[in-house]
Each structure stands twice: as structure tokens, then as C-alpha cells.
Design an enzyme around this catalytic site. Structure first.
Site, mmCIF file in Angstrom:
data_model
loop_
_atom_site.group_PDB
_atom_site.id
_atom_site.type_symbol
_atom_site.label_atom_id
_atom_site.label_comp_id
_atom_site.label_asym_id
_atom_site.label_seq_id
_atom_site.Cartn_x
_atom_site.Cartn_y
_atom_site.Cartn_z
ATOM 1 C CG ASP A 32 -0.319 0.039 2.527
ATOM 2 O OD1 ASP A 32 0.445 0.982 2.779
ATOM 3 O OD2 ASP A 32 -0.553 -0.876 3.339
ATOM 4 C CB VAL A 33 0.043 4.728 -0.985
ATOM 5 C CG1 VAL A 33 -0.899 5.100 0.142
ATOM 6 C CG2 VAL A 33 0.797 5.937 -1.513
#
Length: 344
Positions: free
Chosen positions: A202-203
Site C-alpha cells: 500500500d502507498v
């Protein structure tokens, strides 16, 4: 030795390792160097994939993994593949985007326009043209593998697939310098290799992510049938006690799928005394936000989530954020080495 009758699951002094693909495995007595408190998971192991395979064999059916079935259908020649896959490997578009180009009549094989995405081609023997231009074979026949230390703020998607916004920072963009040098060396090639990430982070997460143009290898790494585990270094909002570790080891309930998700191992990480809030977590299933959910279910908060190992490959300690290394052949094989992931 304790063994699972459905597969090759065995219990050794180092822990449990299941080679049956797709199984959910719990290790016993997995030790972490420098860890003062290690919660040892001690529970029954349910090997659903091994049981399914045994049932298939009892009924006279030979059970194949998906990758094996695909190779059987296409034969042993790695240069023979579906047209949309060949176009994606050449860097023209994603497979879905290639399907659209084919349906639009913009692709020709050996001088004839094709309209069926399922057409099979030999990338070394067949002449493939896009809008009348010959597509070179270099980008599809040469496979490249990179291990990257993903920085925070980068997303694991490909703008060519229409999934990334104009302001997004993409992991694949970190290879722009390498791609520019590749184009300089292969000036006769119409397109550079089309790279994509293997799985996702995820970011907000950082650490190990693979980037490649080899779809079959990427599928093997990501698919549950690989049996690969992933290891994470997690910095928490406070130092966990023994009760916190026990709670995390119990996992969390995935309400959407109705299953209890349990990590393989959870332990304090005292390798750096200045990082007293840091733990190690090993998981096998690779569910979305799995590690974060495990921590939050125990009433704690993730401050930094860093992936440090996938399968048998551990990220180099001196690899800075945003940097990458091209994997050597033996390292590519090591990633899929299930037996190499027992020590930290």
C-alpha cells in the site's frame, strides 16, 4: 517428526514448513535472533490444499496447479503464447488493452489482420505488426527481474492500465533511468519492455517489491499455490508486552470472507536497541492490509510497515529507498525457494 497425511508438511526443530500449495500454515517454535519474547504458535494445522489433492487422487483425477495446466496447454516452447500476452510483453499495452487493439483490427500477423485475442503466436517466428510497424522480439524474449526498496508515497500500479492518476508516483517510474539506457542500447526496438510490480504494497508501506516483465514468474510468486511467506518489520506506537504479542498471534477475523486470519509468527525485534517498539511478523496469505489488521486487532497502531523478505529472498541491507538491484538467475530462483525462508 510430525507429518501431515495430506501433504509433505513436517515439523522440525526449526518450525513447520508446508510445501503443499495454498495451505495455511502455523509454525511451532520459530525463533527470532535478538528477540527476547517470541510468541510460539502451537495449534493444529489444517492443510486444505493437501486434502483436496488427496481427494482428487482417490477419485482417479490428477490434480495440477494452474501454472502446470497452462504450460501443458501451450506446450514446452516458451516463445509460443497468446497474442495479447505477446503484445503486453512487448510493452504495447496491458493484456486487456491489447485485446482492444486486436478487436480494432490494428494488429497483423504475417501480413494478415487478426481480430481474435486468443490467437496463438510464436514471437520468434511470426511477424507481428502494430499499425503497420513491425514489433521487435527483444522486449518479449528477454526477461528482467528487479528487487526494489519501495519508498513511502509510491503506488504499485501501472499508468498504462488506466489505474493511476496524473499526479500519482508509480513504483515502475523508478526504473525510468534503466529503461532510457535500455532504449539507447536497443535503438532498433520499437518499444521497451513493459514492467509491472509483482503483488502490491500500500502507498504508506515501504520495502521489498519485485518489478519484472515476466508474467509467468510474477504469477508463480503471487499465487497462493507458491506457498511463499512474507516477512515484515513493523514499528508500533509503543513497545508491545507479552500479552500484546499473544493477541497479535491470534490474528483477526476477516468478516468479508468469514475466516480467521492468523500470522505464522510474531516476535519482538531487539536487533536495534534504539528501536524498542519494533516487531517482526511473518504471514503466508498476503491478504489486503493483513499485517495492519493483525496489529489493529490487538489494539495497537502501525507507525512504519516495511517488507523485508518474500520467499527465499531478503532485501539487501544497503539498498536505499527508491533504489533497485537487478536479480541474478540464482536470486530469481531463490525467491521461489520455500525451504529458504525459515531463518531471519
Amino acid at each position: 517428526m510430525i507429518g501431515c497425511k495430506s501433504c509433505s508438511l513436517t515439523n522440525s526443530s526449526r518450525g513447520l514448513a508446508c510445501r503443499t500449495l495454498g495451505a495455511r500454515v502455523a509454525r511451532r517454535g520459530h525463533s527470532f535472533p535478538h528477540a527476547r519474547d517470541t510468541f510460539r504458535v502451537d495449534r493444529s494445522v489444517v492443510c486444505e490444499a493437501g486434502q483436496a489433492r488427496r481427494r482428487g487422487q482417490q477419485h482417479g483425477r490428477k490434480v495440477r496447479h494452474s501454472g502446470q495446466a497452462q504450460r501443458t496447454q501451450q506446450g514446452s516452447d516458451p516463445n509460443v503464447m497468446r497474442l495479447n500476452k505477446a503484445l503486453a510483453s512487448m510493452g504495447l499495452a496491458s493484456r486487456r488493452g491489447a485485446d482492444v487493439l486486436i478487436e480494432q483490427g490494428r494488429i497483423a500477423i504475417n501480413g494478415k489482420i487478426v481480430s481474435e485475442p486468443g490467437v496463438t503466436v510464436n514471437v520468434l517466428k511470426d511477424e507481428i505488426r502494430y499499425d503497420g510497424k513491425i514489433m521487435t522480439k527483444t522486449a518479449v524474449t528477454n526477461k528482467y527481474y528487479f528487487a526494489m526498496n519501495k519508498p513511502k508515497g509510491y503506488i504499485c500500479t501501472n499508468a498504462k492500465d488506466g489505474q493511476g492518476g496524473s499526479g500519482d508516483r508509480l513504483v515502475v517510474d523508478l526504473l525510468d533511468g534503466w529503461v532510457a539506457e535500455w532504449k539507447r542500447k536497443h535503438s532498433n526496438s520499437s518499444l521497451a519492455p513493459r514492467f509491472f510490480t509483482v503483488g502490491r504494497l500500500d502507498v504508506q508501506s515501504v520495502g521489498l517489491i519485485f518489478v519484472t516483465n515476466d508474467g509467468d514468474w510474477a504469477h508463480a510468486v503471487q499465487h497462493p499455490s507458491s506457498g511463499l511467506t512474507k516477512e515484515y518489520s513493523v514499528t508500533l506506537n509503543r513497545r508491545p508486552g507479552k500479552l500484546d504479542l499473544e493477541r497479535m498471534s491470534k490474528g483477526y477475523m476477516d468478516k468479508e470472507n468469514g475466516v480467521q486470519v492468523v500470522p505464522i509468527a510474531v516476535a519482538l525485534d531487539d536487533s536495534d536497541l534504539s528501536k524498542r517498539n519494533r516487531i517482526r511478523i511473518i504471514v503466508a496469505e498476503g491478504r489486503n492490509r493483513e499485517v495492519r489488521n493483525i496489529v489493529e486487532a490487538a489494539g495497537m497502531e502501525v507507525k512504519v510497515l516495511r517488507r523485508i523478505r518474500v520467499g527465499g529472498y531478503r532485501i539487501p541491507r544497503d539498498l536505499g529507498f527508491g533504489k533497485f538491484v537487478e536479480l541474478k538467475p540464482h536470486e530469481v530462483r531463490r525467491v521461489l525457494n520455500v525451504g529458504a525462508d525459515r531463518s531471519i
